[in-house]
Design a protein around this motif. Structure first.
Motif, PDB file in Angstrom:
ATOM      1  N   LEU A  91      -1.101   4.484  10.422  1.00 14.67           N
ATOM      2  CA  LEU A  91      -0.420   3.281  10.890  1.00 14.67           C
ATOM      3  C   LEU A  91      -1.235   2.016  10.615  1.00 14.67           C
ATOM      4  O   LEU A  91      -0.665   0.957  10.347  1.00 14.67           O
ATOM      5  CB  LEU A  91      -0.105   3.393  12.384  1.00 14.67           C
ATOM      6  CG  LEU A  91       1.004   4.380  12.735  1.00 14.67           C
ATOM      7  CD1 LEU A  91       1.095   4.565  14.237  1.00 14.67           C
ATOM      8  CD2 LEU A  91       2.339   3.916  12.157  1.00 14.67           C
ATOM      9  N   ARG A  92      -2.553   2.114  10.663  1.00 15.29           N
ATOM     10  CA  ARG A  92      -3.382   0.945  10.360  1.00 15.29           C
ATOM     11  C   ARG A  92      -3.168   0.479   8.916  1.00 15.29           C
ATOM     12  O   ARG A  92      -3.256  -0.706   8.618  1.00 15.29           O
ATOM     13  CB  ARG A  92      -4.855   1.234  10.640  1.00 15.29           C
ATOM     14  CG  ARG A  92      -5.152   1.210  12.133  1.00 15.29           C
ATOM     15  CD  ARG A  92      -6.631   1.154  12.444  1.00 15.29           C
ATOM     16  NE  ARG A  92      -7.456   2.103  11.722  1.00 15.29           N
ATOM     17  CZ  ARG A  92      -7.774   3.328  12.144  1.00 15.29           C
ATOM     18  NH1 ARG A  92      -7.326   3.763  13.301  1.00 15.29           N
ATOM     19  NH2 ARG A  92      -8.549   4.105  11.420  1.00 15.29           N
ATOM     20  N   ARG A  97      -0.455  -3.890   5.430  1.00 15.87           N
ATOM     21  CA  ARG A  97       0.553  -4.188   4.401  1.00 15.87           C
ATOM     22  C   ARG A  97       1.682  -5.079   4.897  1.00 15.87           C
ATOM     23  O   ARG A  97       2.269  -5.831   4.120  1.00 15.87           O
ATOM     24  CB  ARG A  97       1.156  -2.886   3.878  1.00 15.87           C
ATOM     25  CG  ARG A  97       0.243  -2.167   2.927  1.00 15.87           C
ATOM     26  CD  ARG A  97       0.740  -0.807   2.509  1.00 15.87           C
ATOM     27  NE  ARG A  97       2.109  -0.754   2.081  1.00 15.87           N
ATOM     28  CZ  ARG A  97       2.812   0.367   2.025  1.00 15.87           C
ATOM     29  NH1 ARG A  97       2.262   1.516   2.376  1.00 15.87           N
ATOM     30  NH2 ARG A  97       4.047   0.362   1.620  1.00 15.87           N
ATOM     31  N   TYR A  98       2.042  -4.977   6.159  1.00 15.10           N
ATOM     32  CA  TYR A  98       3.226  -5.667   6.663  1.00 15.10           C
ATOM     33  C   TYR A  98       2.917  -6.649   7.785  1.00 15.10           C
ATOM     34  O   TYR A  98       3.752  -6.897   8.640  1.00 15.10           O
ATOM     35  CB  TYR A  98       4.273  -4.647   7.123  1.00 15.10           C
ATOM     36  CG  TYR A  98       4.794  -3.846   5.966  1.00 15.10           C
ATOM     37  CD1 TYR A  98       5.699  -4.406   5.076  1.00 15.10           C
ATOM     38  CD2 TYR A  98       4.338  -2.561   5.728  1.00 15.10           C
ATOM     39  CE1 TYR A  98       6.161  -3.685   3.990  1.00 15.10           C
ATOM     40  CE2 TYR A  98       4.799  -1.827   4.649  1.00 15.10           C
ATOM     41  CZ  TYR A  98       5.710  -2.404   3.782  1.00 15.10           C
ATOM     42  OH  TYR A  98       6.155  -1.688   2.715  1.00 15.10           O
ATOM     43  N   ASP A  99       1.706  -7.209   7.762  1.00 11.33           N
ATOM     44  CA  ASP A  99       1.324  -8.200   8.756  1.00 11.33           C
ATOM     45  C   ASP A  99       1.709  -7.709  10.153  1.00 11.33           C
ATOM     46  O   ASP A  99       2.380  -8.400  10.906  1.00 11.33           O
ATOM     47  CB  ASP A  99       1.998  -9.542   8.456  1.00 11.33           C
ATOM     48  CG  ASP A  99       1.390 -10.667   9.261  1.00 11.33           C
ATOM     49  OD1 ASP A  99       0.221 -10.537   9.679  1.00 11.33           O
ATOM     50  OD2 ASP A  99       2.085 -11.667   9.495  1.00 11.33           O
ATOM     51  N   GLY A 100       1.300  -6.505  10.453  1.00  6.99           N
ATOM     52  CA  GLY A 100       1.702  -5.882  11.704  1.00  6.99           C
ATOM     53  C   GLY A 100       0.582  -5.782  12.712  1.00  6.99           C
ATOM     54  O   GLY A 100      -0.566  -6.127  12.438  1.00  6.99           O
ATOM     55  N   ASP A 116       6.714  -9.083   8.534  1.00  8.69           N
ATOM     56  CA  ASP A 116       6.850  -9.362   7.102  1.00  8.69           C
ATOM     57  C   ASP A 116       7.979  -8.583   6.428  1.00  8.69           C
ATOM     58  O   ASP A 116       7.955  -8.407   5.222  1.00  8.69           O
ATOM     59  CB  ASP A 116       5.534  -9.035   6.378  1.00  8.69           C
ATOM     60  CG  ASP A 116       4.742 -10.285   6.087  1.00  8.69           C
ATOM     61  OD1 ASP A 116       5.170 -11.358   6.522  1.00  8.69           O
ATOM     62  OD2 ASP A 116       3.702 -10.187   5.428  1.00  8.69           O
ATOM     63  N   ILE A 117       8.947  -8.133   7.185  1.00 10.21           N
ATOM     64  CA  ILE A 117      10.075  -7.407   6.596  1.00 10.21           C
ATOM     65  C   ILE A 117      11.306  -8.294   6.747  1.00 10.21           C
ATOM     66  O   ILE A 117      11.675  -8.678   7.852  1.00 10.21           O
ATOM     67  CB  ILE A 117      10.276  -6.039   7.277  1.00 10.21           C
ATOM     68  CG1 ILE A 117       9.047  -5.181   7.005  1.00 10.21           C
ATOM     69  CG2 ILE A 117      11.547  -5.379   6.773  1.00 10.21           C
ATOM     70  CD1 ILE A 117       9.100  -3.830   7.609  1.00 10.21           C
ATOM     71  N   GLY A 121      17.459  -3.459   4.091  1.00 10.01           N
ATOM     72  CA  GLY A 121      17.114  -2.532   3.007  1.00 10.01           C
ATOM     73  C   GLY A 121      15.613  -2.308   2.919  1.00 10.01           C
ATOM     74  O   GLY A 121      15.152  -1.178   2.736  1.00 10.01           O
ATOM     75  N   GLU A 122      14.848  -3.378   3.061  1.00  8.00           N
ATOM     76  CA  GLU A 122      13.392  -3.249   3.032  1.00  8.00           C
ATOM     77  C   GLU A 122      12.903  -2.459   4.244  1.00  8.00           C
ATOM     78  O   GLU A 122      12.008  -1.617   4.129  1.00  8.00           O
ATOM     79  CB  GLU A 122      12.736  -4.628   3.005  1.00  8.00           C
ATOM     80  CG  GLU A 122      11.237  -4.571   2.870  1.00  8.00           C
ATOM     81  CD  GLU A 122      10.585  -5.948   2.858  1.00  8.00           C
ATOM     82  OE1 GLU A 122       9.350  -5.984   2.661  1.00  8.00           O
ATOM     83  OE2 GLU A 122      11.279  -6.967   3.033  1.00  8.00           O
ATOM     84  N   LEU A 123      13.513  -2.708   5.409  1.00 11.00           N
ATOM     85  CA  LEU A 123      13.129  -1.964   6.615  1.00 11.00           C
ATOM     86  C   LEU A 123      13.376  -0.471   6.425  1.00 11.00           C
ATOM     87  O   LEU A 123      12.515   0.351   6.738  1.00 11.00           O
ATOM     88  CB  LEU A 123      13.897  -2.483   7.837  1.00 11.00           C
ATOM     89  CG  LEU A 123      13.677  -1.706   9.138  1.00 11.00           C
ATOM     90  CD1 LEU A 123      12.210  -1.709   9.549  1.00 11.00           C
ATOM     91  CD2 LEU A 123      14.560  -2.267  10.245  1.00 11.00           C
ATOM     92  N   ARG A 124      14.528  -0.116   5.893  1.00 10.43           N
ATOM     93  CA  ARG A 124      14.836   1.304   5.656  1.00 10.43           C
ATOM     94  C   ARG A 124      13.850   1.926   4.671  1.00 10.43           C
ATOM     95  O   ARG A 124      13.429   3.064   4.846  1.00 10.43           O
ATOM     96  CB  ARG A 124      16.261   1.472   5.161  1.00 10.43           C
ATOM     97  CG  ARG A 124      17.272   1.177   6.224  1.00 10.43           C
ATOM     98  CD  ARG A 124      18.661   1.579   5.759  1.00 10.43           C
ATOM     99  NE  ARG A 124      19.535   1.639   6.896  1.00 10.43           N
ATOM    100  CZ  ARG A 124      19.490   2.553   7.860  1.00 10.43           C
ATOM    101  NH1 ARG A 124      18.609   3.496   7.817  1.00 10.43           N
ATOM    102  NH2 ARG A 124      20.331   2.522   8.859  1.00 10.43           N
ATOM    103  N   ALA A 125      13.484   1.202   3.638  1.00 13.24           N
ATOM    104  CA  ALA A 125      12.514   1.727   2.668  1.00 13.24           C
ATOM    105  C   ALA A 125      11.170   1.964   3.342  1.00 13.24           C
ATOM    106  O   ALA A 125      10.520   2.998   3.110  1.00 13.24           O
ATOM    107  CB  ALA A 125      12.364   0.762   1.497  1.00 13.24           C
ATOM    108  N   VAL A 126      10.737   1.037   4.188  1.00 15.47           N
ATOM    109  CA  VAL A 126       9.474   1.203   4.908  1.00 15.47           C
ATOM    110  C   VAL A 126       9.558   2.401   5.848  1.00 15.47           C
ATOM    111  O   VAL A 126       8.633   3.223   5.914  1.00 15.47           O
ATOM    112  CB  VAL A 126       9.107  -0.086   5.689  1.00 15.47           C
ATOM    113  CG1 VAL A 126       7.940   0.164   6.637  1.00 15.47           C
ATOM    114  CG2 VAL A 126       8.784  -1.217   4.733  1.00 15.47           C
TER     115      VAL A 126
END
Length: 190
Positions: A91-92, A97-100, A116-117, A121-126
């Motif tokens: 998860l780190r 990668r996603y400013d999380g 950063d999503i 569609g991008e959320l599903r890919a992640v």
């Protein structure tokens, strides 16, 4: 005077290092290295308000290790700890990668806020990628323990506060658990 200045400088350096260690201990989970729940919730509220003011989208993921109690009961707590560390480590990588911001939410639950999503569609890919990356195998003697996770997701869509968004992610996670685990569900979908 030179000796006093040198001793003062060394003392200041030691105090700064002790302060840094204390800050880490007060904000991070000692086992997984992610934020502890108390600190993560503070960061969540701050980030939620920043997103609301700037009209940015935010997504919360609630991640639960499937069958964690069975792993602990069957293979021991050392194996459970190894599972927690592996999932935390994975998860780190997403955090960077996603400013999380990743936190340990409970015994076998993690929570992540991503800003950063930009679209569904991008959320599903992640999420598809995460389900695969959060499937780890841990060697225990001659056996291999397969660890996988369920993910509940909620996208900020004019909810009143961060707690409401977290509640939506919890409802989505419950839905995944009802339908066989090891997968994801985004709140609001059918």
């Amino acid at each position: 005077p030179i000796l006093f200045a040198w001793l003062s400088h060394r003392t200041a350096i030691r105090l700064a290092e002790h302060k840094r260690r204390l800050e880490l201990m007060s904000t991070r989970d000692g086992m997984t290295g992610v934020f502890n729940r108390r600190h993560w919730e503070t960061l969540l509220r701050n980030e939620f308000e920043a997103c609301r003011r700037s009209h940015r989208q935010a997504t919360i993921l609630l991640i639960d290790i499937d069958h964690f109690k069975t792993i602990n009961d069957t293979y021991g707590h050392a194996t459970g700890d190894a599972a927690l560390k592996s999932i935390g480590y994975a998860l780190r990588g997403y955090e960077r990668r996603y400013d999380g911001m990743v936190g340990r939410y409970g015994g076998d639950e993690f929570v992540m806020l991503m800003t950063d999503i930009d679209d569904e569609g991008e959320l599903r890919a992640v999420l598809d990628e995460m389900v695969g990356d959060l499937h780890v195998d841990i060697q225990v003697g001659d056996a291999v323990v397969s660890v996988h996770c369920s993910i509940g997701a909620a996208v900020w869509d004019r909810v009143s506060d961060a707690d409401a968004l977290l509640g939506q992610a919890d409802n989505a996670l419950y839905r995944v658990k009802q339908h066989g685990k090891e997968g994801y569900f985004v709140f609001g979908e059918e």
